[in-house]
Motif scaffolding. Structure first.
Motif, PDB file in Angstrom:
ATOM      1  N   GLU A 285      53.355  10.232  22.026  1.00 35.61           N
ATOM      2  CA  GLU A 285      54.797   9.947  22.021  1.00 35.61           C
ATOM      3  C   GLU A 285      55.462  10.534  20.770  1.00 35.61           C
ATOM      4  N   ILE A 286      54.793  10.412  19.648  1.00 29.71           N
ATOM      5  CA  ILE A 286      55.314  10.970  18.397  1.00 29.71           C
ATOM      6  C   ILE A 286      55.425  12.483  18.515  1.00 29.71           C
ATOM      7  N   LYS A 287      54.392  13.120  19.064  1.00 25.65           N
ATOM      8  CA  LYS A 287      54.423  14.576  19.244  1.00 25.65           C
ATOM      9  C   LYS A 287      55.569  14.978  20.165  1.00 25.65           C
ATOM     10  N   GLU A 288      55.726  14.244  21.253  1.00 26.80           N
ATOM     11  CA  GLU A 288      56.789  14.552  22.206  1.00 26.80           C
ATOM     12  C   GLU A 288      58.176  14.468  21.559  1.00 26.80           C
ATOM     13  N   ARG A 289      58.360  13.456  20.711  1.00 30.89           N
ATOM     14  CA  ARG A 289      59.679  13.225  20.115  1.00 30.89           C
ATOM     15  C   ARG A 289      59.931  14.046  18.855  1.00 30.89           C
ATOM     16  N   LEU A 290      58.881  14.357  18.099  1.00 36.36           N
ATOM     17  CA  LEU A 290      59.080  14.960  16.777  1.00 36.36           C
ATOM     18  C   LEU A 290      58.407  16.315  16.577  1.00 36.36           C
TER      19      LEU A 290
END
Length: 147
Positions: free
Chosen positions: A100-105
């Motif tokens: 999720e972090i990779k997807e968002r940032l």
């Protein structure tokens, strides 16, 4: 020298378990509770970069997480990491899922290491900068060690 001792030694320039941390006879020094779910506030040494210090108290917080990936990174680097909880604007809970972090940032960070669920329980914060240890926040670590 064991893995935890090497990790503690490598963080020595950032935080030193001051003699004050051992004043209270029933309280173990921070070393006895690491790695684990604790953040320790300690008097800063001159080696600590100014930007890492509390602006008024001249203290620094440090932790040694009990997470296999973090332990491996620390062992490989041979020096401390600076990190913080990822709490994005307008969010009430920290981000803990790597995908999720990779997807968002992904567009603003160099890398994301997805090491599985890390949990969202905050650490127990113990202040060792005064004569007696003071529990500032109860969290993942057992507070009975310091009471």
């Amino acid at each position: 020298m064991g893995h935890v001792e090497r990790t503690l030694t490598s963080t020595a320039f950032v935080m030193r378990a001051h003699r004050k941390a051992q004043v209270h006879s029933r309280s173990p020094a921070p070393k006895a509770a690491t790695p684990g779910g604790y953040t320790f506030i300690l008097p800063a040494t001159k080696e600590v970069p100014r930007r890492l210090l509390h602006p008024r108290k001249k203290t620094v917080g440090g932790r040694i997480p009990d997470h296999v990936v973090t332990q491996a990174l620390l062992a490989e680097l041979g020096e401390p990491l600076v990190s913080s909880t990822l709490l994005l604007p307008d969010e009430t809970e920290p981000s803990t899922q790597g995908w999720e972090i990779k997807e968002r940032l992904d567009h603003v960070v160099d890398a994301v290491i997805d090491s599985g669920e890390c949990g969202a329980t905050p650490t127990t914060v113990v202040d060792f900068s005064q004569e007696e240890p003071e529990i500032l926040r109860r969290g993942a670590g057992d507070t009975s060690l310091f009471e």
